[in-house]
Scaffold this active site. Sequence first.
Site, PDB file in Angstrom:
ATOM      1  N   HIS A   6     -27.948  46.527 -54.964  1.00  0.00           N
ATOM      2  CA  HIS A   6     -26.588  46.857 -55.426  1.00  0.00           C
ATOM      3  C   HIS A   6     -25.697  45.621 -55.475  1.00  0.00           C
ATOM      4  CE1 HIS A   6     -24.634  47.028 -51.412  1.00  0.00           C
ATOM      5  NE2 HIS A   6     -25.760  47.553 -50.986  1.00  0.00           N
ATOM      6  N   ASP A  37     -25.951  41.862 -47.734  1.00  0.00           N
ATOM      7  CA  ASP A  37     -25.697  43.228 -48.240  1.00  0.00           C
ATOM      8  C   ASP A  37     -24.809  43.160 -49.466  1.00  0.00           C
ATOM      9  OD1 ASP A  37     -25.637  45.930 -48.555  1.00  0.00           O
ATOM     10  OD2 ASP A  37     -24.235  46.299 -46.928  1.00  0.00           O
ATOM     11  N   GLU A  61     -22.625  51.149 -54.763  1.00  0.00           N
ATOM     12  CA  GLU A  61     -23.407  51.785 -53.691  1.00  0.00           C
ATOM     13  C   GLU A  61     -22.540  52.058 -52.477  1.00  0.00           C
ATOM     14  OE1 GLU A  61     -25.817  52.107 -50.062  1.00  0.00           O
ATOM     15  OE2 GLU A  61     -24.405  50.528 -50.531  1.00  0.00           O
ATOM     16  N   GLU A  62     -21.654  51.109 -52.159  1.00  0.00           N
ATOM     17  CA  GLU A  62     -20.994  51.161 -50.854  1.00  0.00           C
ATOM     18  C   GLU A  62     -20.024  52.319 -50.678  1.00  0.00           C
ATOM     19  OE1 GLU A  62     -21.991  49.669 -48.441  1.00  0.00           O
ATOM     20  OE2 GLU A  62     -22.742  47.675 -48.921  1.00  0.00           O
ATOM     21  N   ASP A  96     -32.473  46.466 -50.132  1.00  0.00           N
ATOM     22  CA  ASP A  96     -31.109  46.619 -49.607  1.00  0.00           C
ATOM     23  C   ASP A  96     -31.129  46.686 -48.084  1.00  0.00           C
ATOM     24  OD1 ASP A  96     -28.390  46.986 -49.365  1.00  0.00           O
ATOM     25  OD2 ASP A  96     -28.445  49.126 -49.837  1.00  0.00           O
ATOM     26  N   HIS A 105     -21.619  44.426 -43.332  1.00  0.00           N
ATOM     27  CA  HIS A 105     -20.230  44.884 -43.564  1.00  0.00           C
ATOM     28  C   HIS A 105     -19.198  44.137 -42.718  1.00  0.00           C
ATOM     29  CE1 HIS A 105     -21.803  49.132 -44.955  1.00  0.00           C
ATOM     30  NE2 HIS A 105     -22.340  48.135 -45.623  1.00  0.00           N
TER      31      HIS A 105
HETATM   32 ZN   LIG Z   1     -26.319  47.649 -48.996  1.00  0.00          ZN
END
Ligand SMILES: [Zn+2]
Length: 450
Positions: free
Chosen positions: A272, A284, A318-319, A346, A417
């Site tokens: 993503h 990520d 995606e998030e 991912d 994140h």
């Molecule tokens: Zn991810």
Amino acid sequence: MPFFFLASAQNDDSIFISRIAREILVNGKAYEDLRVLTKTIGGRLSGSPQMVKAEQWGLKTLQALHPDNAWLQECMVPHWVRGGKDQATASYNNGKPGQKIKKSLDVLALGNSLGSGGKVVSAEVMEVKSFQELEARKNEVKGKIVFYNYPFNPTFIRTFEAYGDAVGYRGAGASMAAKYGGRAAIVRSMSESTDNNPHTGGLHYDSNYAKLPAVAIGLQDADWLSEQIKKGKVVVDLTTNGHFLPDTIGHNVIAEIRGSQFPDQYITIGGHLDSWDPAEGAHDDGTGIVQTIEVLRVLRALGYKPKHSIRFVLFANEENGLRGGNKYAEEAKARGEKHILALESDEGGFTPRGFGFSGSEAQYQKVLSWQPLLCPYGGCEIIVGGGGSDIGPLARTQQTPLAGYMPDSQRYFDLHHARNDVFEAVNKRELELGAVNMAAFVYLVDKYGL
Ligand SMILES: [Zn+2]
């Protein structure tokens, strides 16, 4: 089939895979692609100007590798913005009435959360270790900030299991606090890191309850807060500013090479393109993006002519919405495209461990038979169960078998994140070896089918 025939097929495969490895390890572009994506574009949440730039970069980068087709697939995406600096200050008196000590806490508003409306939420903090404890003490919640202090379970060796076990507090904690009259939620970050960086991530409000401000807190501050609450009352002043702008146009970025024998059967590989705002979205999922691009590059560089059509997809959103993955599956279904496999990267760009696979037992056995070919490059573990959020909708709409590239997971949640998910945290060799395993996997699925 006589044994020598099988052995020579395996030998051909190991020779071709060694060519893949040599091309990636000697001439690989994934690391430089990642530098450009993370350092010149940066964090790229859906709806942000950076995401628009990332789409343009993705299309241009794929086109430069001369696929048969490359295009943008439009989908509407949510547009959440942080809206300003998230702030939390704890006040306590260490058992001395009249004294007021203040400590600033490192917090990040959770994605999709609504802010404190230009005001400061000031309330006593109530710590709970679990939803069961919240239920048991529900009469104490009214007017308080609920602090969910549920740690990762350190006995899970695969850290994604600890994440899966804990992430419900991030997703549902705010609404559960609202249900009993709470005023905000503070959630222990989804991490086992020894630093104090808070880790954001999406929450989901239950529309039956008030939409409370909600933040993730760094682990050192979480442990401090827990200790302080044992000594006496702690009040936190919390300010967050998150809000939604109208949905906006986003895109999946797609490249395709057409199959020579089964052009109407597809193998999809992707990651993503969107990422959370406080960081550069390196592990990520910048690594999944550049590995996907690298697989296209290496197949082109080696002049590989696939039997099946292969799609390289940089998924949108995606998030905080999964609109890209849903759109891709929806269009595939509408066009009657049969997907024989989807592979996602991912889980970070760390040292390869193998693949997780979700399909029939017979398909799993077939994938398992390729283990000796992948193992020299680190991909020895072929486990049952795997895939990725973006390709999940393909399994739901057309029962596509799914595979998830599986790197070592021990360091992923140190930066997932969080603001330290930056280019510098990615190792070039580890990133490239991941691309080697992914390209080899795609080659084997293309050659032998499932
Ligand atoms: Zn991810």
